[in-house]
Design an enzyme around this catalytic site. Structure first.
Site, PDB file in Angstrom:
ATOM      1  N   HIS A   1       0.814  -1.211   0.000  1.00  0.00           N
ATOM      2  CA  HIS A   1       0.000   0.000   0.000  1.00  0.00           C
ATOM      3  C   HIS A   1       0.853   1.269   0.000  1.00  0.00           C
ATOM      4  O   HIS A   1       0.330   2.379   0.085  1.00  0.00           O
ATOM      5  CB  HIS A   1      -0.900  -0.035   1.255  1.00  0.00           C
TER       6      HIS A   1
ATOM      7  N   LYS B   1       3.201   4.434  -1.166  1.00  0.00           N
ATOM      8  CA  LYS B   1       3.318   5.365  -2.283  1.00  0.00           C
ATOM      9  C   LYS B   1       4.648   6.083  -2.109  1.00  0.00           C
ATOM     10  O   LYS B   1       4.832   6.827  -1.148  1.00  0.00           O
ATOM     11  CB  LYS B   1       2.184   6.389  -2.301  1.00  0.00           C
TER      12      LYS B   1
ATOM     13  N   ASP C   1      16.572  11.218  -8.003  1.00  0.00           N
ATOM     14  CA  ASP C   1      18.021  11.450  -7.872  1.00  0.00           C
ATOM     15  C   ASP C   1      18.527  11.319  -6.441  1.00  0.00           C
ATOM     16  O   ASP C   1      19.591  11.862  -6.103  1.00  0.00           O
ATOM     17  CB  ASP C   1      18.389  12.842  -8.418  1.00  0.00           C
TER      18      ASP C   1
ATOM     19  N   HIS D   1      -9.421  11.210   2.259  1.00  0.00           N
ATOM     20  CA  HIS D   1      -8.592  10.021   2.090  1.00  0.00           C
ATOM     21  C   HIS D   1      -7.222  10.153   2.756  1.00  0.00           C
ATOM     22  O   HIS D   1      -6.430   9.213   2.775  1.00  0.00           O
ATOM     23  CB  HIS D   1      -8.420   9.751   0.582  1.00  0.00           C
TER      24      HIS D   1
ATOM     25  N   LYS E   1      -4.171  10.354   5.502  1.00  0.00           N
ATOM     26  CA  LYS E   1      -3.820   9.567   6.692  1.00  0.00           C
ATOM     27  C   LYS E   1      -2.865  10.421   7.520  1.00  0.00           C
ATOM     28  O   LYS E   1      -1.713  10.635   7.133  1.00  0.00           O
ATOM     29  CB  LYS E   1      -3.136   8.252   6.314  1.00  0.00           C
TER      30      LYS E   1
END
Length: 505
Positions: free
Chosen positions: A237, A239, A244, A422, A424
């Site tokens: 889950h 992201k 670089d 949405h 967190k």
């Protein structure tokens, strides 16, 4: 083609088994039922006496196994086995261990000032340090987030590492893909990880141009594997974007038009992301490569990243500010629930207030007890949940906990009922906070691979978090205890059933 062949083989086996079940006598079904009951009893005893998962999860599995024996046993085989019993290849174990040891040694070499007190507890728990020398930018909603991401991608010189749970092949997903292709053709290394379930709709037509441009990519634990029973319910889950080794992104937003609010179901999509520049990009990079070498599953997979040249390219961020960040990641195979316990440690550090935003609230027993105890101690506990569902099961499951939290003295808010929240987020005393991918629910605590960035002391990002939270509360309504007690029997039944089954999904 491989997936098609696997599906055909599975379909053929199912048809063959079905044929023999039909032609054989009914005694076979009686025997099968008895065997299923015995297997169910064995599973129930194992859950009660051996398994270390939460009580909620145990009760849910035992209930479904005895209410629907055959269905329950099959579901348990595919989705319920303890992830800590998972076996890894020698290459997967050795390469991840090499990576962790080398990168943690780099972090230890960084000279630090007096480390924030709460971060010391979390470091003892997770082995991950809080690092200074960062500049943080809180990104509110999709427009701000994806504008920053696209700008950073365009400026990449050496490598782009990108990982998402949901990556859609719509307008936004295609635009970012084409930017990645452009950078790959300019000679920039691009590595792309996407979850095999959350991004299952990414097809060959979408991925082939990436492959042709030289982009390396993997579907994390694809669900069409013959080993589906080991990983189907254990999703990545996280992201993460690292540019670089200098700029990193993490937070609540996946890639898709809905995260820009371009969907009919919701008037507005409220979310939160974080851009990190500076030393803590090391920790984002470590988390990405930890998953990357797992998927490569070969000897010396970590070597290009941890040898001298690799360290120079991937793990030499420049200190650009004076903000503290501690990036904690964990998953279902860890002995301890690192992300959950770090979040609970931060809640326990509160003197004045605990403000939480989560789209899903299905706490395990320990997490619920911490929230209730904190509220009953006179600390200002505010919890912000969606007012409109994106998934009915999780929505009703979350609502099942509102009454007990209100009884403890917490304030529980529901966001505007034409939109979806949405993000967190944790905000403690207005002085410490956390932003990331983990919902306040059992799935994130036990079944998902997750990540949270813990922020300490003076930071403009914390100030913006506080301002955003106050604005979100103004766009929400406060749940009333008396009104909750007067809910209809049907509504209470929906919530109780949902709270029973959400721990296993």
């Amino acid at each position: 083609m491989k997936k098609t062949i696997q599906l055909c083989v599975i379909a053929g086996l199912i048809a063959l088994v079905g044929y023999y079940l039909i032609i054989l006598s009914s005694s076979l079904f009686i025997s099968a039922g008895l065997i299923t009951e015995l297997i169910g009893i064995y599973i129930a005893l194992r859950l009660l006496l051996v398994d270390s998962r939460s009580t909620n999860s145990k009760v849910a599995w035992i209930a479904i196994i005895f209410i629907l024996p055959i269905f329950g046993v099959i579901c348990y085989f595919f989705f319920g086995r303890n992830p800590q019993n998972r076996l890894f290849t020698t290459a997967q174990k050795k390469e991840r261990e090499k990576l962790i040891q080398r990168i943690h040694h780099l972090s230890d070499q960084l000279e630090e000032l007096t480390v924030p007190k709460t971060s010391q507890r979390i470091e003892s728990l997770t082995g991950i340090k809080a690092l200074n020398g960062n500049r943080l930018t809180l990104l509110t909603d999709g427009d701000e987030t994806f504008s920053a991401i696209k700008k950073a991608i365009k400026q990449a010189k050496h490598h782009i590492h990108i990982q998402y749970y949901i990556y859609k092949s719509d307008e936004l997903g295609t635009e970012i893909r084409d930017l990645l292709i452009q950078k790959a053709r300019e000679g920039v290394e691009v590595r792309f990880l996407y979850d095999g379930f959350g991004s299952k709709k990414l097809n060959t037509a979408f991925l082939t141009p990436m492959k042709q441009a030289g982009i390396e990519f993997y579907a994390y634990d694809p669900i069409f594997s013959i080993w589906i029973s080991r990983t189907a319910n254990l999703r990545n889950h996280r992201k993460i974007i690292v540019i670089d080794g200098q700029i990193g992104f993490t937070g609540g937003l996946n890639v898709g038009n809905e995260y820009l609010g371009k969907v009919d179901r919701f008037k507005f999509w409220r979310d939160t992301h974080l851009m990190i520049e500076g030393n803590s990009v090391i920790e984002l990079q470590e988390a990405f490569l930890y998953d990357w070498v797992y998927m490569e599953n070969r000897k010396e997979a970590a070597n290009p990243f941890i040898k001298a040249e690799g360290i120079q390219h991937y793990f030499q961020p420049k200190a650009v500010g004076n903000e503290w960040v501690q990036v904690v990641y964990g998953g279902p195979y860890d002995q301890e629930k690192l992300v959950r316990d770090a979040m609970l440690d931060m809640i326990d550090s509160a003197d004045e207030s605990v403000w939480i935003t989560s789209p899903y609230l299905v706490p395990d027993d320990e997490s619920l007890a911490v929230l209730r105890r904190t509220a009953m101690s006179g600390i200002d506990v505010k919890i912000l949940l969606p007012g409109k569902a994106d998934m009915a099961l999780s929505f009703h499951g979350s609502n099942a906990y509102i009454e007990t939290l209100l009884e403890a003295g917490a304030e529980v808010y529901s966001y505007r009922d034409d939109s979806f929240i949405h993000g967190k987020m944790l905000l403690i005393d207005g002085k410490r906070g956390a932003i990331g991918t983990a919902n306040f629910d059992i799935r994130s605590f036990r079944l998902n691979h997750e990540m949270m960035s813990f922020i300490y002391e003076t930071s403009p990002a914390l100030d913006k978090m506080k301002a955003n939270y106050i604005e979100d509360i103004e766009n929400s309504y406060l749940n009333n205890l008396e009104a909750m007690k007067q809910r209809s029997l049907i509504q209470k039944l929906k919530e109780q059933l949902a709270s029973l089954f959400t721990p296993i999904l």
